[in-house]
Scaffold this motif. Structure first.
Motif, PDB file in Angstrom:
ATOM      1  N   VAL A 226       5.788  11.177  -2.128  1.00 52.06           N
ATOM      2  CA  VAL A 226       5.503  12.498  -2.072  1.00 52.06           C
ATOM      3  C   VAL A 226       4.888  12.970  -3.451  1.00 52.06           C
ATOM      4  CG1 VAL A 226       6.491  15.131  -1.891  1.00 52.06           C
ATOM      5  CG2 VAL A 226       7.342  13.239  -0.333  1.00 52.06           C
ATOM      6  N   GLU A 227       3.683  13.450  -3.506  1.00 54.63           N
ATOM      7  CA  GLU A 227       3.060  13.658  -4.780  1.00 54.63           C
ATOM      8  C   GLU A 227       3.035  15.192  -5.029  1.00 54.63           C
ATOM      9  OE1 GLU A 227      -0.597  11.294  -5.166  1.00 54.63           O
ATOM     10  OE2 GLU A 227       0.951   9.719  -5.428  1.00 54.63           O
ATOM     11  N   ASP A 228       4.188  15.419  -5.818  1.00 60.38           N
ATOM     12  CA  ASP A 228       4.573  16.942  -5.779  1.00 60.38           C
ATOM     13  C   ASP A 228       4.443  17.226  -7.275  1.00 60.38           C
ATOM     14  OD1 ASP A 228       6.827  15.625  -6.463  1.00 60.38           O
ATOM     15  OD2 ASP A 228       8.110  16.746  -5.541  1.00 60.38           O
TER      16      ASP A 228
ATOM     17  N   VAL B 197      -4.516   0.091  -3.612  1.00 61.87           N
ATOM     18  CA  VAL B 197      -4.754   1.500  -3.756  1.00 61.87           C
ATOM     19  C   VAL B 197      -5.628   1.820  -2.719  1.00 61.87           C
ATOM     20  CG1 VAL B 197      -5.197   3.527  -4.955  1.00 61.87           C
ATOM     21  CG2 VAL B 197      -3.617   2.021  -6.138  1.00 61.87           C
ATOM     22  N   ILE B 198      -5.401   2.459  -1.568  1.00 61.48           N
ATOM     23  CA  ILE B 198      -6.345   2.921  -0.684  1.00 61.48           C
ATOM     24  C   ILE B 198      -6.146   4.458  -0.645  1.00 61.48           C
ATOM     25  CG2 ILE B 198      -6.969   3.124   1.978  1.00 61.48           C
ATOM     26  CD1 ILE B 198      -5.352   0.330   2.264  1.00 61.48           C
ATOM     27  N   ARG B 199      -7.316   5.057  -1.089  1.00 65.82           N
ATOM     28  CA  ARG B 199      -7.328   6.310  -1.233  1.00 65.82           C
ATOM     29  C   ARG B 199      -8.703   6.835  -0.865  1.00 65.82           C
ATOM     30  NH1 ARG B 199      -6.616   6.743  -7.725  1.00 65.82           N
ATOM     31  NH2 ARG B 199      -8.702   5.426  -8.388  1.00 65.82           N
ATOM     32  N   GLY B 200      -8.629   8.403  -0.800  1.00 64.73           N
ATOM     33  CA  GLY B 200     -10.134   8.950  -0.642  1.00 64.73           C
ATOM     34  C   GLY B 200     -11.194   8.796  -1.839  1.00 64.73           C
ATOM     35  N   ASP B 201     -12.335   8.771  -1.398  1.00 63.35           N
ATOM     36  CA  ASP B 201     -13.325   8.343  -2.517  1.00 63.35           C
ATOM     37  C   ASP B 201     -13.803   9.505  -3.395  1.00 63.35           C
ATOM     38  OD1 ASP B 201     -14.992  10.227  -0.945  1.00 63.35           O
ATOM     39  OD2 ASP B 201     -16.404   8.567  -0.244  1.00 63.35           O
ATOM     40  N   GLU B 202     -13.014  10.651  -3.161  1.00 64.48           N
ATOM     41  CA  GLU B 202     -13.107  11.599  -4.096  1.00 64.48           C
ATOM     42  C   GLU B 202     -12.477  10.975  -5.765  1.00 64.48           C
ATOM     43  OE1 GLU B 202     -11.381  11.943  -1.659  1.00 64.48           O
ATOM     44  OE2 GLU B 202      -9.461  12.992  -1.966  1.00 64.48           O
ATOM     45  N   TRP B 203     -11.952   9.991  -5.458  1.00 65.34           N
ATOM     46  CA  TRP B 203     -11.111   9.307  -6.893  1.00 65.34           C
ATOM     47  C   TRP B 203     -11.972   8.197  -7.293  1.00 65.34           C
ATOM     48  CZ3 TRP B 203      -7.793  12.542  -8.567  1.00 65.34           C
ATOM     49  CH2 TRP B 203      -7.008  13.138  -7.699  1.00 65.34           C
ATOM     50  N   ILE B 204     -13.162   7.973  -6.782  1.00 66.96           N
ATOM     51  CA  ILE B 204     -13.816   6.886  -7.281  1.00 66.96           C
ATOM     52  C   ILE B 204     -14.293   7.028  -8.707  1.00 66.96           C
ATOM     53  CG2 ILE B 204     -16.146   6.006  -7.313  1.00 66.96           C
ATOM     54  CD1 ILE B 204     -15.995   5.253  -4.623  1.00 66.96           C
TER      55      ILE B 204
ATOM     56  N   THR C 189       0.175  14.384 -14.853  1.00 66.79           N
ATOM     57  CA  THR C 189      -0.858  14.517 -14.214  1.00 66.79           C
ATOM     58  C   THR C 189      -1.045  13.513 -13.005  1.00 66.79           C
ATOM     59  OG1 THR C 189      -2.329  13.569 -15.589  1.00 66.79           O
ATOM     60  CG2 THR C 189      -2.038  15.890 -15.744  1.00 66.79           C
ATOM     61  N   TYR C 190      -1.761  13.849 -12.085  1.00 69.77           N
ATOM     62  CA  TYR C 190      -2.308  12.782 -11.279  1.00 69.77           C
ATOM     63  C   TYR C 190      -2.783  11.518 -11.682  1.00 69.77           C
ATOM     64  CZ  TYR C 190      -4.619   9.870  -7.809  1.00 69.77           C
ATOM     65  OH  TYR C 190      -4.848   8.792  -7.027  1.00 69.77           O
ATOM     66  N   HIS C 191      -3.716  11.385 -12.688  1.00 67.65           N
ATOM     67  CA  HIS C 191      -3.932  10.110 -13.227  1.00 67.65           C
ATOM     68  C   HIS C 191      -2.710   9.449 -13.748  1.00 67.65           C
ATOM     69  CE1 HIS C 191      -7.952  11.785 -12.829  1.00 67.65           C
ATOM     70  NE2 HIS C 191      -7.631  12.562 -13.939  1.00 67.65           N
TER      71      HIS C 191
ATOM     72  N   THR D 132       0.814  -1.180  -0.002  1.00 66.27           N
ATOM     73  CA  THR D 132      -0.082   0.077   0.040  1.00 66.27           C
ATOM     74  C   THR D 132       0.949   1.189   0.265  1.00 66.27           C
ATOM     75  OG1 THR D 132       0.125   0.129   2.434  1.00 66.27           O
ATOM     76  CG2 THR D 132      -1.696  -1.176   1.279  1.00 66.27           C
ATOM     77  N   ARG D 133       0.179   2.426  -0.155  1.00 68.27           N
ATOM     78  CA  ARG D 133       0.951   3.557  -0.222  1.00 68.27           C
ATOM     79  C   ARG D 133       0.398   4.603   0.086  1.00 68.27           C
ATOM     80  NH1 ARG D 133      -2.234   5.814  -2.850  1.00 68.27           N
ATOM     81  NH2 ARG D 133      -2.593   6.099  -5.125  1.00 68.27           N
ATOM     82  N   PHE D 134       0.769   5.815   0.734  1.00 66.41           N
ATOM     83  CA  PHE D 134       0.263   6.954   0.917  1.00 66.41           C
ATOM     84  C   PHE D 134       0.741   8.171   0.098  1.00 66.41           C
ATOM     85  CE2 PHE D 134      -0.735  10.922   3.634  1.00 66.41           C
ATOM     86  CZ  PHE D 134      -2.107  10.753   3.420  1.00 66.41           C
ATOM     87  N   GLY D 135       0.043   9.011  -0.446  1.00 65.34           N
ATOM     88  CA  GLY D 135       0.786  10.096  -1.416  1.00 65.34           C
ATOM     89  C   GLY D 135       0.380  11.504  -0.934  1.00 65.34           C
ATOM     90  N   PRO D 136       1.093  11.912   0.090  1.00 64.76           N
ATOM     91  CA  PRO D 136       0.941  13.213   0.579  1.00 64.76           C
ATOM     92  C   PRO D 136       1.202  14.357  -0.635  1.00 64.76           C
ATOM     93  CG  PRO D 136       2.721  12.327   1.586  1.00 64.76           C
ATOM     94  CD  PRO D 136       2.068  11.265   0.946  1.00 64.76           C
ATOM     95  N   SER D 137       0.527  15.256  -0.613  1.00 65.32           N
ATOM     96  CA  SER D 137       1.149  16.573  -1.641  1.00 65.32           C
ATOM     97  C   SER D 137       1.611  17.460  -0.676  1.00 65.32           C
ATOM     98  CB  SER D 137      -0.174  16.913  -2.691  1.00 65.32           C
ATOM     99  OG  SER D 137      -0.767  15.812  -3.217  1.00 65.32           O
ATOM    100  N   PRO D 138       2.633  18.114  -0.760  1.00 67.17           N
ATOM    101  CA  PRO D 138       3.341  19.019   0.013  1.00 67.17           C
ATOM    102  C   PRO D 138       2.658  20.529  -0.215  1.00 67.17           C
ATOM    103  CG  PRO D 138       4.788  18.557  -1.713  1.00 67.17           C
ATOM    104  CD  PRO D 138       3.536  17.804  -2.069  1.00 67.17           C
TER     105      PRO D 138
HETATM  106  N1  GLU Z   1      -1.952  12.949  -3.612  1.00 62.01           N
HETATM  107  C1  GLU Z   1      -3.156  12.350  -3.797  1.00 62.01           C
HETATM  108  C2  GLU Z   1      -4.097  13.224  -3.034  1.00 62.01           C
HETATM  109  O1  GLU Z   1      -3.712  14.260  -2.351  1.00 62.01           O
HETATM  110  C3  GLU Z   1      -3.091  11.031  -3.498  1.00 62.01           C
HETATM  111  C4  GLU Z   1      -4.386  10.586  -3.803  1.00 62.01           C
HETATM  112  C5  GLU Z   1      -3.736   8.904  -3.853  1.00 62.01           C
HETATM  113  O2  GLU Z   1      -3.757   8.495  -2.741  1.00 62.01           O
HETATM  114  O3  GLU Z   1      -4.009   8.148  -4.953  1.00 62.01           O
HETATM  115  O4  GLU Z   1      -4.791  13.396  -3.048  1.00 62.01           O
END
Ligand code: GLU
Length: 551
Positions: free
Chosen positions: A73-75, A250-257, A233-235, A37-43
């Motif tokens: 790090v998602e920058d 991929v565990i992420r917020g549901d705004e990405w569904i 891009t993010y995608h 799994t991963r977490f992708g913080p944006s700075p």
């Molecule tokens: N950097 C993305 C965000 O902040 C991460 C989303 C994801 O986990 O894919 O929304």
């Protein structure tokens, strides 16, 4: 379609082929069923508590399955980037013990773990899609895009860059070449499949089977050519990174569904193995009769810093968040809940409410299970960052601090629940310390006058109390000293007696005790007075009456 030579000329000559990266980042050797799994913080300079919530789930699920948990790090959005944001994120996550197995500091075999350093990798795959005709250059200007959207809106068509609206989708190579020769900037877009009638289907690890309209939009995959570094891009970054980092959940917020259909198409076009998604419902806030997402703008408790600055114990917050993820865990004692698994299929599809009153209760209960020494060490840690003056006092008087914390705590059957967070220590325990105690300087102090006892009587009571004071070990005997002095000065034995004849007494035993309590603690409310005097010692106890004994 553009000539391969034209495409290749857009990229560095030594840009590797996809096979290079595939070999560089081979499938992970992990036990069967292990989840990566991963977490992708944006700075962006704001660390949301929802991030801690999702990362807690990421880490738990990975560790428990014998897998790996990475932080990337998602920058890629340079305009949102804030100086120092990565450090801020790391401090926040360190507070909650959310260390990754692989990240920018720890490294790992699948790095770099920062998107802005992965330009070469993205470019390889962009070129690959251009060569196969699954992507194209788009020179549409902002104004052109706005005009397209306006026309779509006017005719009530779905907005977007698709089909015949996508003006560069099937452009003549000569027109593309002319733009390139003129040095005009372009983005690279994905060519969505033509059969837009198809439905997209996938099984979400939380929500089960889902179905949506297939994506028709030619989404941007590589941002404008007039920027350096050239970022995806993010995608696109999601597809390339999660594939090459060999993430399998991929565990992420549901705004990405709603983006899953386009992500599926990207994985397919890139010939990547499909990936499993778990979309987490966001943390919510009750506002009047309705619920809304916890908001960075409106709610201080949306920020991780809020919890750290207030000094909420790490374990209390984690326990609370785990309980929000899986209701089952909220029913267990804290230590058990921290070690039981979080199950994805028990995560709700509706966002859980963040209720600070509940968290305060959990926190007070948790702190009540700690020893004075444990609390002192936590308070010291908090004060180091947020209240250096308090730290200096604690370090000057460590024994007094322990004696203060021991009052109605160490060895008590029902320890006090007077602290919900470390930041409250000063307000609750400050009076124990001469340096922090707001001494009563005279009988005219508001705290004393509010009792409504005559000024001379106050002084007389205090003089007698101090004059005969004995530092006794037995609580009853100690308190008898207050009774005696109250009786001597004609105070009523109880409130009832006083009420019957308010003019007949200077006050009741209650007021007499409060004079003593206020002098010693500065407040009308305190833990057991006798215990406090034990912690303070005779000299300090008596010293606290100096302002009241009079000239
Ligand atoms: N950097 C993305 C965000 O902040 C991460 C989303 C994801 O986990 O894919 O929304």
């Amino acid at each position: 379609m553009l000539d391969r030579a034209v495409i290749d000329a857009l990229f560095p000559a030594d840009l590797p082929e996809p096979e290079h990266w595939e070999q560089r980042y081979p499938a992970r050797e992990l036990p069967e069923g292990a989840l990566v799994t991963r977490f992708g913080p944006s700075p962006t300079g704001f660390v949301h508590i929802g991030g801690v919530y999702v990362a807690t789930i990421d880490q738990d699920v990975a560790r428990r399955s014998g897998g790996r948990y990475l932080v990337r790090v998602e920058d890629t959005d340079r305009s949102r980037e804030v100086e120092g944001a990565i450090d801020q994120f790391e401090r926040g996550f360190a507070y909650f013990g959310l260390a990754a197995d692989e990240d920018i500091h720890r490294g790992g075999d699948y790095g770099p773990y920062q998107q802005s350093e992965r330009e070469q990798i993205y470019l390889t795959y962009v070129r690959h899609l251009l060569r196969s005709g699954r992507a194209y250059l788009d020179f549409a200007t902002k104004d052109e895009l706005a005009a397209i959207t306006a026309r779509q809106q006017a005719t009530k068509l779905p907005t977007g860059y698709y089909g015949s609206w996508a003006i560069w989708r099937d452009a003549e190579p000569a027109d593309v070449q002319a733009k390139l020769d003129a040095g005009d900037p372009y983005v690279v877009r994905f060519r969505a499949p033509d059969d837009t009638g198809a439905r997209a289907r996938f099984t979400d690890a939380i929500r089960g089977p889902l179905e949506a309209e297939a994506n028709r939009n030619d989404v941007v995959i590589l941002k404008s050519s007039d920027q350096s570094p050239r970022l995806p891009t993010y995608h696109f970054a999601h597809a390339v990174d999660d594939h090459l980092m060999r993430v399998n959940l991929v565990i992420r917020g549901d705004e990405w569904i709603s983006s899953v259909p386009v992500h599926q198409q990207l994985f397919d076009a890139l010939a990547f193995e499909p990936i499993t998604y778990a979309h987490i419902a966001p943390l919510m806030k009750q506002e009047g009769g309705s619920k809304r997402k916890l908001s960075k703008r409106k709610d201080p408790e949306a920020s991780v810093d809020f919890y750290i600055e207030s000094g909420y114990p790490t374990k209390a917050v984690l326990y609370y968040l785990r309980g929000l993820a899986n209701g089952r865990l909220a029913e267990m004692p804290l230590d058990q809940a921290l070690s039981e698994p979080i199950n994805l299929d028990e995560c709700g599809v509706a966002g859980p409410l963040v209720d600070l009153v509940k968290l305060d209760d959990i926190s007070a209960d948790h702190i009540a299970t700690l020893s004075g020494a444990e609390i002192l060490s936590e308070v010291r840690g908090w004060a180091e960052r947020f209240d250096p003056a308090l730290l200096a006092v604690l370090d000057a008087e460590p024994d007094l601090a322990l004696r203060a914390l021991a009052v109605e705590r160490d060895g008590a059957e029902n320890p006090r629940k007077d602290l919900k967070k470390w930041g409250e220590f000063r307000a609750v325990y400050g009076f124990f310390f001469p340096q922090l105690h707001a001494a009563v300087e005279s009988p005219d102090d508001e705290r004393i006058t509010a009792l409504g006892v005559d000024r001379d009587v106050v002084q007389a009571v205090v003089r007698d109390f101090v004059g005969n004071y004995q530092q006794l070990d037995d609580g009853q005997e100690w308190f008898q000293q207050i009774r005696d002095v109250a009786a001597k000065h004609g105070f009523a034995k109880n409130a009832k007696e006083l009420k019957k004849n308010p003019e007949g007494f200077p006050g009741s035993i209650r007021e007499a005790s409060q004079i003593i309590r206020i002098a010693i603690t500065g407040s009308t409310r305190s833990p057991d007075l006798h215990s406090i005097t034990q912690a303070l010692g005779r000299e300090e106890t008596l010293g606290r009456f100096a302002g009241l004994v009079g000239e």
